[in-house]
Design a protein around this motif. Structure first.
Motif, PDB file in Angstrom:
ATOM      1  N   ASN A   1       0.836  -1.196   0.000  1.00  0.00           N
ATOM      2  CA  ASN A   1       0.000   0.000   0.000  1.00  0.00           C
ATOM      3  C   ASN A   1       0.878   1.255   0.000  1.00  0.00           C
ATOM      4  OD1 ASN A   1      -2.041   1.879   0.297  1.00  0.00           O
ATOM      5  ND2 ASN A   1      -2.309   1.489   2.475  1.00  0.00           N
TER       6      ASN A   1
ATOM      7  N   THR B   1      -5.033  -0.968  -4.413  1.00  0.00           N
ATOM      8  CA  THR B   1      -5.317  -0.095  -5.554  1.00  0.00           C
ATOM      9  C   THR B   1      -4.040   0.469  -6.162  1.00  0.00           C
ATOM     10  OG1 THR B   1      -5.611   1.747  -4.013  1.00  0.00           O
ATOM     11  CG2 THR B   1      -7.585   0.519  -4.652  1.00  0.00           C
ATOM     12  N   GLY B   2      -2.936   0.338  -5.468  1.00  0.00           N
ATOM     13  CA  GLY B   2      -1.646   0.787  -5.966  1.00  0.00           C
ATOM     14  C   GLY B   2      -0.539  -0.081  -5.407  1.00  0.00           C
TER      15      GLY B   2
ATOM     16  N   SER C   1       3.577  -0.138  -4.315  1.00  0.00           N
ATOM     17  CA  SER C   1       4.763   0.661  -4.034  1.00  0.00           C
ATOM     18  C   SER C   1       5.663  -0.092  -3.061  1.00  0.00           C
ATOM     19  CB  SER C   1       4.361   2.023  -3.448  1.00  0.00           C
ATOM     20  OG  SER C   1       5.501   2.746  -3.019  1.00  0.00           O
TER      21      SER C   1
END
Length: 277
Positions: free
Chosen positions: A31, A44-45, A47
């Motif tokens: 996240n 949703t992303g 990293s």
């Protein structure tokens, strides 16, 4: 045939139940925001910021090294001492043998943490006299762990050794082998599966142990993974949750590697026992 869909549904539910925490932790570790409130089951992303913060802003590398050192030494010493005690109780007859076995069994009924006050006072004196094996040292914690792991390991190995025929010992003794040669050259190769299981159990228990390590390790550089990572969420659970989950994923890697390494010994022991006789 009518129960087949139900079985598939139950199996799918069990798999989903088992994978849910793993997927959630992986999602939290990846996240980008790194907080508990923004973590979702499906990220949703993606990293690597949490891993970067973990390695740069904390003493994770030191915690990891301390844990591997303590867990490795504890596993090796517990397996060796447990094997010696199990061989003596299984193959030799001496006064106090039955009482010793019962004492080991009864002592295991009480958790080691019940004696934490007494152990703390003892190690306070040990730290003053021999600081190298006192508080905030891996050697002192290894000695402490060995005292609580001998009983269950001895019983596990003794049960395995009891299944081996005594004719092996007798034939080796007739050929001139000593007790040490019988133990190291004959017994240990035959009980490799239980040695692998015991080592794996001790390794996992040591990596996950928190209560005693939290009392005896207070310096930041001497902490283990369990103690150090608890400090990440003790005060700021929401903000450091992503960093904490990234640490849990990296912590699981050594355990998986150890299991994969020892798996062949466990499987070979099971298959050998299945076709024995």
């Amino acid at each position: 045939m009518r129960t087949l869909p139900l079985r598939h549904a139950v199996a799918a539910g069990a798999v989903a139940f088992a994978l849910f925490p793993i997927v959630f932790v992986l999602s939290a570790a990846l996240n980008p925001r790194g907080t508990l409130s923004t973590t979702e089951l499906l990220p949703t992303g993606v990293s690597a910021e949490n891993f970067t913060r973990l390695l740069s802003e904390t003493s994770f590398a030191s915690w990891f090294a301390n844990t591997m050192l303590i867990a490795g030494l504890s596993s090796a010493a517990a397996v060796f001492l447990g094997a010696l005690a199990a061989y003596a109780f299984s193959r030799m007859r001496f006064r106090g043998r039955r009482a010793g076995l019962l004492a080991l069994l009864l002592i295991q009924m009480f958790p080691q943490f019940l004696a934490i006050v007494t152990i703390f006072l003892m190690f306070s004196t040990v730290t003053e006299l021999w600081p190298a094996v006192g508080f905030n040292t891996p050697w002192g914690l290894v000695l402490l762990y060995l005292g609580g792991a001998l009983g269950v390991n001895t019983w596990l190995m003794k049960g395995f050794l009891d299944t081996l025929p005594r004719e092996l010992d007798e034939s080796a003794t007739i050929d001139g082998a000593s007790h040490a040669q019988v133990f190291f050259q004959i017994m240990l190769p035959l009980v490799a599966p239980i040695l692998a299981v015991t080592g794996l159990l001790v390794f996992i228990a040591t990596v996950n142990e928190f209560l005693i390590a939290n009392v005896f390790l207070t310096d930041t550089g001497s902490k283990t993974l369990a103690v150090g990572m608890y400090g990440l969420i003790a005060g700021e659970r929401n903000n450091n949750f992503g960093v904490f989950c990234a640490g849990t994923l990296l912590t699981a890697v050594p355990t998986v590697l150890v299991f994969q390494f020892l798996q062949r010994y466990i499987v070979s022991g099971l298959t050998t026992g299945a076709v024995k006789g």
